[in-house]
Design an enzyme around this catalytic site. Structure first.
Site, short mmCIF file in Angstrom:
data_model
loop_
_atom_site.label_atom_id
_atom_site.label_comp_id
_atom_site.label_asym_id
_atom_site.label_seq_id
_atom_site.Cartn_x
_atom_site.Cartn_y
_atom_site.Cartn_z
N HIS A 82 0.66 -1.34 0.23
CA HIS A 82 -0.11 0.05 -0.11
C HIS A 82 1.04 1.53 0.08
O HIS A 82 1.92 1.42 0.88
CB HIS A 82 -1.00 0.07 1.18
CG HIS A 82 -2.04 1.12 1.27
ND1 HIS A 82 -1.85 2.33 1.29
CD2 HIS A 82 -3.16 0.80 1.05
CE1 HIS A 82 -3.16 2.81 1.21
NE2 HIS A 82 -4.09 1.78 1.14
N GLY A 163 5.54 21.30 11.18
CA GLY A 163 6.80 20.11 11.44
C GLY A 163 8.07 20.72 10.70
O GLY A 163 7.63 21.56 9.83
N GLY A 172 8.82 9.42 8.94
CA GLY A 172 8.34 9.99 7.83
C GLY A 172 7.52 11.18 8.05
O GLY A 172 7.48 12.09 8.83
#
Lengths: 298, 298
Positions: A82, A163, A172
């Protein structure tokens, strides 16, 4: 009224049950939050978790789960079929009861900001929370996947909403966004002629000129020797079930075909059903607060 | 599923606010119980309290309220226009969500037994809880009122179901019983001809050969220059709203009259509305557990 939102975070771990249990535990322990489901997919190496609750508590549970995921999942060694870009890959927030979409967007920004600042993870706002058209679609946001994110974050058009611009290599990137609940609604037709289902599906789906918030396909249900219009209702407040149902019935009549039944797959907000009753009874001034169960939840 | 019952006790005090606040406080302080309403009537010298919650907790709240009423209300000095026989005059228990009538009957017996044994108050079981036909109707049970109870309790046919045969002079007698929720449902017709509303009401009411659990009258709504079929649906599970609505619409057609709208007055269980949506959408195998709010209440 009871304010409820739903949250369906996707985590990039579908094989290590111990890791998933630790993530899910962060949701279980929060009061006024109900864990409804979680399912691990080994091939995708991904787990989808579904929970609902009081909006602020849902945000707290989502943040805590994301924090544990950032500690236990290492994207540098993640493989799976995925598409994915982060340990906590995506966090959709969905208004269910007495919460507006605008409030959900605000909640998603609050959550995204905390993830960015406290966990040092880059966050993209997507769907209704997106601040530009190019970030609305999750597939666009995730394009390049984890492996491409170090470069993507530095592109002028892909500066994260919260961020760091430097990729957090372990965790990630996470997408956070508000979207409407999806109601899976199917209507069964008294014929085995697939062209009837396909024509009706075409007449009602938004993409072909039909109802804007309805996605529809005509399919065969072989074991019953009938055909079905299978739909995703992506905003039941603007494209209500009853309106689409009535049009399907009228279109079917053109072909001398009857609607023999319908079905709702999975969960849906109470309001989507109450709106149907309200319409057919032609209710004047009905308030969902008249429903005893709503009072119980106050 | 969330199990919910409703309780609507009537207390023989409608003038002393302090007394009523002390009674109602016993309901307020129980967790998993929601006080929905209480209204004091000075002429009737009577207060009706409405609350809902988890069945065992509702019973606890009802018992505690009844206990305080037995301490603070003295029937020997009670006057008021409404028929009454006890400080806590009547306690109906009503199944709302995921509770059967049989369970409500059991709960009423449990509550009646405690009132009889712990408070030394005579209790008659009525409505669905009645153990003989003659005790089903509250008016029959209460006939003679407080003043006649000392003698009535000693009659062979009126031995109380729980508690003493000797009248508790201070507290009187209490009726406890399970009944279905009542849904007040009105249908507005596009005419000012009262005979149309009266004829339709007659065709649908149980007493005249219509639907067993439907009480109906035809009335004028003068300020809108229309007529209305006003109904009490006394068991929506056996005489559902949609079936009565459809028949009213068909009967109106005979007179060339349209149904212009309907209304629900007050509160009703969610299931009464979901059943309407289920019927008109011809849903196959819909489970109320698919409604997110029901999951939240689990």
């Amino acid at each position: 009224m009871a304010r409820i939102i739903q949250c369906v975070p996707n985590f990039s771990e579908g094989r290590n049950k111990d890791t998933i249990e630790k993530i899910v535990e962060e949701i279980r322990i929060i009061e006024d939050v109900k864990l409804l489901d979680y399912s691990m997919d080994k091939d995708h190496n991904r787990t989808v978790v579904t929970f609902i609750g009081e909006p602020e508590k849902v945000i707290e549970a989502a943040f805590n789960a994301c924090k544990v995921a950032s500690e236990l999942i290492d994207m540098r060694s993640h493989t799976g079929e995925h598409p994915r870009m982060g340990a906590t890959d995506v966090i959709p927030l969905i208004p269910i009861s007495d919460v507006t979409m605008e409030e959900c967007v605000e909640l998603s920004k609050k959550l995204g900001k905390r993830i960015g600042e406290e966990l040092n993870i880059s966050v993209y706002l997507y769907e209704k929370s997106a601040e530009s058209l190019s970030r609305e679609n999750l597939a666009d946001v995730r394009r390049g996947q984890y492996e491409g994110m170090a470069d993507k974050l530095k592109e002028k058009d892909w500066v994260p909403d919260f961020g760091p611009i430097e990729l957090n290599e372990k965790s990630g990137v996470t997408a956070v966004g508000a979207r409407m609940p999806l109601v899976a609604f199917n209507v069964n037709l008294g014929t085995n002629d697939i062209s009837v289902a396909k024509n009706i599906a075409k007449s009602i789906r938004g993409a072909a000129g039909g109802f804007k918030y309805c996605k529809a396909l005509g399919i065969e249900i072989k074991e019953r020797n009938i055909v079905q219009v299978t739909m995703n209702m992506v905003d039941y407040t603007k494209t209500p079930l009853f309106r689409v149902f009535d049009v399907i019935e009228r279109e079917a009549r053109r072909y001398g075909v009857n609607v023999i039944g319908s079905e709702i797959i999975g969960l849906l907000p109470m309001a989507a059903m109450i709106d149907v009753a309200d319409y057919y009874l032609r209710l004047e001034n009905f308030d969902h607060g008249q429903i005893l169960e709503k009072r119980m939840m106050e």
